[in-house]
Design an enzyme around this catalytic site. Structure first.
Site, PDB file in Angstrom:
ATOM      1  N   GLU A  48      -6.771  -4.332  -1.874  1.00 34.83           N
ATOM      2  CA  GLU A  48      -7.743  -5.424  -1.864  1.00 34.83           C
ATOM      3  C   GLU A  48      -8.143  -5.774  -3.294  1.00 34.83           C
ATOM      4  OE1 GLU A  48     -12.142  -6.197   0.200  1.00 34.83           O
ATOM      5  OE2 GLU A  48     -11.332  -4.168   0.050  1.00 34.83           O
ATOM      6  N   LYS A 114     -10.310 -12.661   4.385  1.00 34.67           N
ATOM      7  CA  LYS A 114     -11.065 -11.571   4.996  1.00 34.67           C
ATOM      8  C   LYS A 114     -12.148 -12.113   5.919  1.00 34.67           C
ATOM      9  CE  LYS A 114     -13.419  -7.275   3.556  1.00 34.67           C
ATOM     10  NZ  LYS A 114     -13.801  -6.461   2.361  1.00 34.67           N
ATOM     11  N   CYS A 150      -9.498  -4.487   4.450  1.00 37.41           N
ATOM     12  CA  CYS A 150     -10.550  -3.467   4.438  1.00 37.41           C
ATOM     13  C   CYS A 150     -11.446  -3.509   5.682  1.00 37.41           C
ATOM     14  CB  CYS A 150     -11.361  -3.561   3.149  1.00 37.41           C
ATOM     15  SG  CYS A 150     -12.256  -2.029   2.757  1.00 37.41           S
TER      16      CYS A 150
END
Length: 584
Positions: A48, A114, A150
């Site tokens: 990330e 994300k 994540c």
């Protein structure tokens, strides 16, 4: 029915990015792509925000920073052939997104944004990023691959579940997941559950290294659809983890386990944002097997020690320091910090100062000198008595008629802090503060004295953990050399600041075996006074400790940064107002 696609060879580039070093991170990614290609990987993952480092914080508010990151991404994309690369970067479009770029055939083929932006603990992503719309798939040679970043996989359900319902047999997750004690095992268990829930191969590529107060432990993983660990990277080390997986096995498994069928019909559609050819994989040599290298896990105390070494090494190296210095008292805190420094940087980059006062015992001073000799570090000796006498003379008229008290004790600590800062100023060395979390919690420290310094290595380690870490380091030394590194008397001696005759820490504080559990409950778990009493702590200990913690907030605000080890560190994690009348 067409033949099913064959196995898929993955490479997970567990890299140590430096925040703001876009050119340096770009080169690391370039080298990682080349290494993956050399291992005949077909899909290579990077962590990330690999291009910028994590967390970039308010750098993300600079338009030119975001432009530079995108330019680096485009340069990388132009070079990507014969492999598909998934790279984390901050995307500037209508807003700013925490994104994953799909690089293949010389261009950026697609971008995933994300969905879940953590805003708790050390995370502050909602300050910087807009939320992505949902899950997304890419198809690589017939393999349907779900994309997550994540926190997206920490949340049960979408987007990972939607991607699985949409036909994904592999879920990839690029991550920057900060370490605290026990986090690696907690994370691995969560990923095992996600693999089982989605009936997908899960590939988790993590960041590694230190960034200010945070440490990233790596611990990248590849799991099969049953949650079995196929490959695991080492902790606290850069590594290219390569594994062969069989996505067809996940699809076959779903034929026998129909739990997802009804949910799949009800799930919202997930777009396929890129359809790519499968790059050439390895030529089979005999029987082709799934899996890869599985690194062993460190035991809990060894894991924390490795985190301290990593955090200090990267703070020193990434900030351009060549040497560190600390005061070595003969006590356990400074002994542990000296060991960590020597292990992180090498003894040639460590200096220590022994600074006795009239209250310093000959035993502690001898232990300090012995430890310095054992470590092979440079040793300075400064007798602080002349400075104490000079201060006493200067203040004599002002203090006339008043007995000696904590003021004179603190003067000794401040003289030592001044001497260490003088070495720092003269030679450009970084001063390491040696206070632990128990002391930081209750304010058992001296502003501009033992709190002086540029980095506090063990500021998030409770005293009981300091003892455990010191014993661990001695066990390692005995295994390798046959002799302890830290003189045993340092570990066995009752802790003392040695600022007055016969002083012991327990004269001012509850025993650490009592203090540390109260601190854990109050600071890390946010339990109130009544809850602490229900846990069996004595009323007088609870009231005393809570009052000390609340009163010391102003000191903690002035302490140097240090390595996060617990689930709730002071500073980024725990944010309490200094001016605050709430008690309990």
């Amino acid at each position: 029915m067409s033949n099913p696609p064959g196995p898929l060879r993955l490479a997970l580039c567990q890299m140590n990015a430096t925040v703001g070093d876009i050119a340096g991170n770009e080169q690391k990614i370039r080298e990682g792509i080349a290494a993956a290609r050399g291992q005949q990987a077909q899909l290579v993952l990077f962590p990330e925000l690999a291009l910028t480092g994590y967390p970039p914080e308010d750098l993300l508010l600079k338009e030119h920073f975001l432009r530079d990151a995108r330019a680096a991404l485009e340069r990388l994309a132009a070079e990507v052939t014969d492999v598909v690369a998934l790279v984390g970067f901050p995307e500037r479009e209508d807003d700013v997104y925490n994104s994953l770029a799909v690089l293949a055939d010389g261009e950026v083929k697609a971008i995933y944004r994300k969905v879940y932006l953590p805003n708790y603990g050390v995370f502050d992503e909602q300050r910087y990023f807009a939320t992505g719309e949902g899950g997304a798939l890419i198809e690589v040679g017939g393999h349907r691959i779900g994309l997550t970043i994540c926190e997206d996989i920490w949340e049960p359900g979408p987007p990972a579940s939607d991607e699985a319902y949409g036909g994904a047999s592999v879920i990839v997750n690029i991550s920057a997941s900060p370490f605290h004690a026990g986090k690696g095992l907690e994370r691995e268990r969560m990923l095992i559950q996600r693999a089982r829930d989605t009936m997908c191969v899960v590939a988790f590529c993590a960041l590694v290294g230190g960034q200010d107060e945070l440490v990233f432990d790596g611990h990248s993983l590849v799991l099969d659809h049953r949650g079995e660990v196929l490959a695991r990277a080492g902790q606290f080390t850069e590594e290219l983890l390569v594994a062969t997986v069989d996505p067809q096995a996940a699809r076959t498994y779903r034929l026998r386990d129909a739990r997802q069928r009804a949910a799949a019909k009800a799930a919202r559609p997930v777009p396929t944002i890129a359809t790519l050819e499968l790059p050439p994989g390895p030529e089979p040599e005999g029987e082709l097997r799934t899996g890869g290298t599985v690194a062993p896990l460190l035991e809990p105390t060894a894991e924390v020690y490795a985190a301290l070494v990593t955090g200090l090494r990267d703070y020193v190296g990434k900030n351009g320091f060549r040497r560190v210095v600390l005061g070595l008292s003969g006590g356990i805190d400074s002994a542990l910090v000296a060991c960590v420094a020597a292990d992180a940087l090498g003894p040639d980059a460590v200096s220590v100062a022994v600074m006795p006062s009239p209250y310093s015992s000959s035993e502690t001073q001898a232990d300090a000198r012995q430890l310095a000799a054992n470590l092979g570090v440079e040793l300075f000796e400064f007798d602080i008595l002349p400075a104490m006498e000079a201060y006493t003379a200067t203040l004599a008229e002002t203090f006339a008629g008043r007995p000696a008290d904590l003021t004179e004790e603190n003067l000794q600590a401040r003289i030592r802090g001044n001497l260490l800062m003088a070495l720092s100023n003269k030679f450009g060395w970084l001063v390491l503060a040696t206070g632990n979390k128990s002391e930081m919690s209750v304010g058992y420290s001296t502003l501009y004295g033992d709190l002086a310094g540029g980095f506090a290595v063990i500021k998030d380690c409770p005293k009981t953990r300091v003892f455990a870490l010191s014993r661990h380091r001695n066990e390692v030394a005995i295994e390798t050399t046959g002799e302890p590194l830290i003189p045993p008397s340092i570990i066995e001696r009752p802790p003392s600041a040695e600022l007055r005759p016969d002083q012991k820490d327990e004269d001012s504080l509850p025993p650490y075996a009592v203090l540390d559990p109260i601190l854990d409950a109050y600071v890390e778990q946010d339990l109130g006074r009544d809850q602490l009493l229900l846990r069996g702590f004595r009323l007088k200990d609870v009231d005393r400790v809570l009052a000390l913690v609340d009163h010391a907030e102003y000191k903690r605000r002035q302490a140097p940064p240090g390595i996060k080890i617990t689930s709730r560190a002071f500073g980024r994690d725990r944010r309490v107002p200094i001016t605050n009348r709430y008690r309990g």
